[in-house]
Enzyme design. Structure first.
Site, PDB file in Angstrom:
ATOM      1  N   HIS A 194      51.460  50.432  66.566  1.00 29.79           N
ATOM      2  CA  HIS A 194      50.607  51.630  66.660  1.00 29.79           C
ATOM      3  C   HIS A 194      50.455  52.049  68.122  1.00 29.79           C
ATOM      4  O   HIS A 194      50.478  53.237  68.441  1.00 29.79           O
ATOM      5  CB  HIS A 194      49.209  51.360  66.085  1.00 29.79           C
ATOM      6  CG  HIS A 194      49.167  51.071  64.614  1.00 29.79           C
ATOM      7  ND1 HIS A 194      48.538  49.981  64.083  1.00 29.79           N
ATOM      8  CD2 HIS A 194      49.658  51.753  63.543  1.00 29.79           C
ATOM      9  CE1 HIS A 194      48.643  49.984  62.760  1.00 29.79           C
ATOM     10  NE2 HIS A 194      49.328  51.057  62.407  1.00 29.79           N
ATOM     11  N   LYS A 243      42.177  50.450  50.236  1.00 22.52           N
ATOM     12  CA  LYS A 243      42.499  49.088  50.659  1.00 22.52           C
ATOM     13  C   LYS A 243      41.197  48.337  50.977  1.00 22.52           C
ATOM     14  O   LYS A 243      40.229  48.937  51.431  1.00 22.52           O
ATOM     15  CB  LYS A 243      43.364  49.123  51.921  1.00 22.52           C
ATOM     16  CG  LYS A 243      44.711  49.796  51.736  1.00 22.52           C
ATOM     17  CD  LYS A 243      45.482  49.840  53.053  1.00 22.52           C
ATOM     18  CE  LYS A 243      46.776  50.595  52.932  1.00 22.52           C
ATOM     19  NZ  LYS A 243      47.485  50.755  54.231  1.00 22.52           N
ATOM     20  N   ARG A 263      59.007  53.419  60.610  1.00 25.49           N
ATOM     21  CA  ARG A 263      59.557  52.117  61.012  1.00 25.49           C
ATOM     22  C   ARG A 263      60.934  51.877  60.418  1.00 25.49           C
ATOM     23  O   ARG A 263      61.805  51.302  61.039  1.00 25.49           O
ATOM     24  CB  ARG A 263      58.621  50.988  60.564  1.00 25.49           C
ATOM     25  CG  ARG A 263      57.312  50.970  61.316  1.00 25.49           C
ATOM     26  CD  ARG A 263      56.301  50.111  60.641  1.00 25.49           C
ATOM     27  NE  ARG A 263      56.009  50.610  59.307  1.00 25.49           N
ATOM     28  CZ  ARG A 263      55.274  49.996  58.411  1.00 25.49           C
ATOM     29  NH1 ARG A 263      54.767  48.824  58.702  1.00 25.49           N
ATOM     30  NH2 ARG A 263      55.040  50.527  57.233  1.00 25.49           N
ATOM     31  N   SER A 318      49.988  46.022  59.687  1.00 28.21           N
ATOM     32  CA  SER A 318      48.660  45.427  59.838  1.00 28.21           C
ATOM     33  C   SER A 318      48.463  44.279  58.844  1.00 28.21           C
ATOM     34  O   SER A 318      47.826  43.272  59.173  1.00 28.21           O
ATOM     35  CB  SER A 318      47.586  46.491  59.617  1.00 28.21           C
ATOM     36  OG  SER A 318      47.699  47.496  60.575  1.00 28.21           O
TER      37      SER A 318
HETATM   38  N1  COA Z   1      53.410  50.059  63.788  1.00 31.84           N
HETATM   39  C1  COA Z   1      52.904  49.113  63.009  1.00 31.84           C
HETATM   40  N2  COA Z   1      52.516  49.313  61.748  1.00 31.84           N
HETATM   41  C2  COA Z   1      52.648  50.539  61.268  1.00 31.84           C
HETATM   42  C3  COA Z   1      53.175  51.593  62.017  1.00 31.84           C
HETATM   43  C4  COA Z   1      53.559  51.309  63.336  1.00 31.84           C
HETATM   44  N3  COA Z   1      54.062  52.242  64.130  1.00 31.84           N
HETATM   45  N4  COA Z   1      53.186  52.696  61.265  1.00 31.84           N
HETATM   46  C5  COA Z   1      52.682  52.351  60.081  1.00 31.84           C
HETATM   47  N5  COA Z   1      52.366  51.042  60.080  1.00 31.84           N
HETATM   48  C6  COA Z   1      51.828  50.269  58.962  1.00 31.84           C
HETATM   49  C7  COA Z   1      50.363  50.050  59.020  1.00 31.84           C
HETATM   50  O1  COA Z   1      50.095  48.889  59.774  1.00 31.84           O
HETATM   51  C8  COA Z   1      50.013  49.892  57.563  1.00 31.84           C
HETATM   52  O2  COA Z   1      50.251  48.561  57.196  1.00 31.84           O
HETATM   53  P1  COA Z   1      49.486  47.854  55.975  1.00 31.84           P
HETATM   54  O3  COA Z   1      49.799  48.644  54.750  1.00 31.84           O
HETATM   55  O4  COA Z   1      50.100  46.529  56.002  1.00 31.84           O
HETATM   56  O5  COA Z   1      48.019  47.859  56.319  1.00 31.84           O
HETATM   57  C9  COA Z   1      51.040  50.788  56.857  1.00 31.84           C
HETATM   58  O6  COA Z   1      52.061  50.987  57.774  1.00 31.84           O
HETATM   59  C10 COA Z   1      50.578  52.162  56.498  1.00 31.84           C
HETATM   60  O7  COA Z   1      49.318  52.366  57.006  1.00 31.84           O
HETATM   61  P2  COA Z   1      48.773  53.549  57.863  1.00 31.84           P
HETATM   62  O8  COA Z   1      49.703  54.083  58.869  1.00 31.84           O
HETATM   63  O9  COA Z   1      47.467  53.064  58.381  1.00 31.84           O
HETATM   64  O10 COA Z   1      48.647  54.640  56.807  1.00 31.84           O
HETATM   65  P3  COA Z   1      47.862  54.598  55.476  1.00 31.84           P
HETATM   66  O11 COA Z   1      48.894  54.710  54.415  1.00 31.84           O
HETATM   67  O12 COA Z   1      46.895  53.485  55.376  1.00 31.84           O
HETATM   68  O13 COA Z   1      47.005  55.923  55.646  1.00 31.84           O
HETATM   69  C11 COA Z   1      46.706  58.301  55.887  1.00 31.84           C
HETATM   70  C12 COA Z   1      47.640  57.124  55.673  1.00 31.84           C
HETATM   71  C13 COA Z   1      45.378  57.888  56.499  1.00 31.84           C
HETATM   72  C14 COA Z   1      47.418  59.187  56.876  1.00 31.84           C
HETATM   73  C15 COA Z   1      46.539  59.001  54.530  1.00 31.84           C
HETATM   74  O14 COA Z   1      46.129  58.068  53.547  1.00 31.84           O
HETATM   75  C16 COA Z   1      45.550  60.149  54.578  1.00 31.84           C
HETATM   76  O15 COA Z   1      45.775  61.136  55.199  1.00 31.84           O
HETATM   77  N6  COA Z   1      44.419  59.999  53.876  1.00 31.84           N
HETATM   78  C17 COA Z   1      43.361  61.008  53.836  1.00 31.84           C
HETATM   79  C18 COA Z   1      43.278  61.670  52.481  1.00 31.84           C
HETATM   80  C19 COA Z   1      44.321  62.741  52.351  1.00 31.84           C
HETATM   81  O16 COA Z   1      44.348  63.727  53.060  1.00 31.84           O
HETATM   82  N7  COA Z   1      45.209  62.516  51.376  1.00 31.84           N
HETATM   83  C20 COA Z   1      46.285  63.416  51.089  1.00 31.84           C
HETATM   84  C21 COA Z   1      47.500  63.007  51.860  1.00 31.84           C
HETATM   85  S1  COA Z   1      48.886  63.823  51.212  1.00 31.84           S
END
Ligand code: COA
Length: 165
Positions: free
Chosen positions: A18, A42, A91, A129
């Protein structure tokens, strides 16, 4: 007009992967808002307040980065803060389908906001994460995966939760 970008996610906890995306996207915009999603499905290790505080600490030296939290739709939050861009890290090809679906849905809901993707540095392409949480819960060192401050916070959190059992 200020070019504001949002980097949204769960950040439970923020990893070096990140951080790589934060540094690179902050260099491209006037302001980068790292936005922690509150109340997602989650079960988190850290509360949203703790995640925001950790992010504030590890980004304190990047002057154009702000940290915030949000609930509800990301595109509504983008409108609220005046952002026109969302950045996400890719990734591997396995991220692509989910990310494309989110980007397209967001674009249909709000044409004022575009999503851009940065390819995660190869050094962190394997990282997530939940892997960090798993290594830590099993007693391994996470020093190679997260900033030092975050590693310390994980240690304290696990000491507290496991000590309480
Ligand atoms: N380095 C390390 N890990 C990374 C990464 C990076 N560059 N990019 C993504 N990841 C990992 C995260 O660690 C996370 O791992 P985990 O699942 O093991 O915890 C995973 O990829 C995805 O997590 P994250 O990037 O935090 O995204 P998310 O899927 O939890 O959340 C949002 C995505 C917040 C953008 C999305 O859910 C959202 O916008 N929600 C709001 C509601 C909404 O508008 N919904 C409609 C969307 S269409």
């Amino acid at each position: 007009m200020k070019r504001i970008c949002i980097y949204p996610g769960s950040f439970d906890p923020v990893t070096n992967g990140h951080m790589d995306i934060i540094k690179r996207s902050a260099a491209m915009f006037d302001e980068l808002i790292v936005a922690v999603l509150k109340n997602n499905s989650k079960t988190p290790l850290f509360s949203s307040e703790e995640r925001v505080n950790m992010l504030k600490e590890v980004t304190k030296d990047i002057s154009n980065v702000k940290v915030d939290s949000f609930s509800g739709l990301l595109v509504d939050y983008a409108d609220k803060v005046g952002a026109c861009t969302i950045v996400r890290g890719l990734r591997a090809v396995t991220d692509f389908e989910y990310e494309l679906q989110m980007a397209q849905t967001n674009r249909i809901m709000n044409k004022r906001v575009d999503t851009i993707f940065l390819t995660t540095s190869l050094d962190y392409a394997y990282l997530s994460s939940s892997i960090v949480r798993e290594v830590a819960v099993c007693g391994g060192s996470v020093d190679k995966f997260v900033p030092e401050y975050v590693s310390d916070m994980i240690g304290k959190k696990l000491e507290f939760t496991q000590g309480g059992n």
